[in-house]
Scaffold this active site. Structure first.
Site: not given
Ligand code: NAD
Length: 304
Positions: A119, A173
């Site tokens: 979040p 957000h």
């Molecule tokens: P995803 O699951 O495709 O990618 C997340 C990545 O983080 C994975 O590759 C995972 O291996 C990696 N990861 C997990 N723990 C880790 C660590 N300790 N160190 C390094 N890497 C690590 O998810 P996503 O769809 O890419 O979303 C990523 C984030 O972005 C989520 O929190 C999602 O809610 C957020 N998001 C935000 C917005 C926004 O508007 N702010 C929009 C879309 C997604």
């Protein structure tokens, strides 16, 4: 040569990487993810896509020492997206942030941290808190994406270019976000003259739920937020001093909230003090309460 490190290379991180590779910036990009195997394949594939472009970009499998002299660290690591409330995975998201910030603290990184992980405002605050980086240097994409979504919806409705619609979604957000309609205008004519009360409520509601709708259709969202990250990257690397609603430390509510800021080489150059109506000010306060309540579960205020 500029240096950018991306931590977390899933849907959002990779989309941002691809967009960064399409710019004219001479940049060395280091990628960090717990899944290094997949990353090796992504790097090779993307390297081949750069061959026919006349650009000076290098991409490598990185580690935390790459942060030492980086200009920007982009954090997109997180819990896979779902149609649930963004707050629902806070505890898992916090463990990821603790892992990343523990490693960041061992580096001499002193650049700008851009955050997309949810979040949103809670994670941005946690990163600033755990690293002790100055507030102006830790920025979340915040309601920049919601604002883009709202501008796009209004544009389709009243047939005006999205970027000529001056309007901001503020606060969180997330579910408590609100639109600062009192300040919204097109060519300085108040937006209230273009939209009825019902239309404004519908548009604000559609914006609030847009992320969930996209996730329902395609499983995740990535393009919109990656464009916001890219825009913020350009603001920092080129010292553009553009104004965007981002997650930034709010001195009135003592917590990260999304409000408009001027973004340049120092990160948040200035937080804009917009005059809200008393009803809008209450909504901003409500957002701050939602964010504080969530933070309190992870980091009780007395431990600050
Ligand atoms: P995803 O699951 O495709 O990618 C997340 C990545 O983080 C994975 O590759 C995972 O291996 C990696 N990861 C997990 N723990 C880790 C660590 N300790 N160190 C390094 N890497 C690590 O998810 P996503 O769809 O890419 O979303 C990523 C984030 O972005 C989520 O929190 C999602 O809610 C957020 N998001 C935000 C917005 C926004 O508007 N702010 C929009 C879309 C997604």
């Amino acid at each position: 040569m500029k240096k950018v490190v991306i931590i977390g290379c899933g849907n959002v991180g990779l989309e941002y990487l691809k967009k960064l590779c399409m710019t004219d910036i001479n940049v060395e990009i280091s990628l960090i993810d717990v899944d290094e195997d997949k990353l090796e394949g992504e790097i090779l594939d993307l390297e081949h896509s750069l061959v026919y472009r006349n650009c000076n970009i290098s991409i490598k499998l990185g580690n935390y020492s790459d942060c030492d002299n980086a200009d920007i660290v982009v954090i997109t690591a997180g819990v896979p997206q779902s149609t649930k409330d963004r707050m629902s995975d806070l505890e898992k998201a916090n463990l990821i942030v603790v892992d990343i910030t523990n490693k960041l603290r061992d580096t001499s990184f002193s650049g700008i941290t851009l955050v997309a992980s949810n979040p949103m405002e809670v994670i941005t605050e946690l990163i600033a808190h755990y690293t002790d980086y100055p507030y102006n240097k830790v920025i979340g994409t915040g309601t920049m994406l919601d604002t883009a979504r709202l501008k796009s919806l209004i544009s389709k409705k009243i047939k005006v270019k999205p970027n000529d619609i001056n309007v901001y979604v503020l606060g969180e957000h997330g579910n408590s976000q609100f639109v600062a309609w009192s300040n919204a205008n097109i060519g300085l004519e108040n937006l209230n003259r273009f939209l009825s009360l019902d239309e404004k409520e519908e548009l604000a509601d559609e914006t609030r739920h847009m992320g969930g709708v996209i996730v329902k259709h395609k499983g995740y969202t990535s393009d919109g937020v990656a464009s916001c990250l890219l825009e913020l990257t350009l603001c920092v690397l080129k010292d553009l001093k553009k104004v965007y609603p981002v997650s930034n430390y709010n001195t009135t509510y003592d917590v990260y909230l999304s409000t408009p800021c001027i973004i340049g080489k120092n990160g948040i150059e200035k937080s804009i003090n917009i005059k809200l109506t008393s009803e809008e000010e209450e909504k901003l306060e409500e957002s701050s309460e939602v964010i504080c309540e969530a933070l309190d579960k992870i980091l009780p205020k007395e431990l600050y």
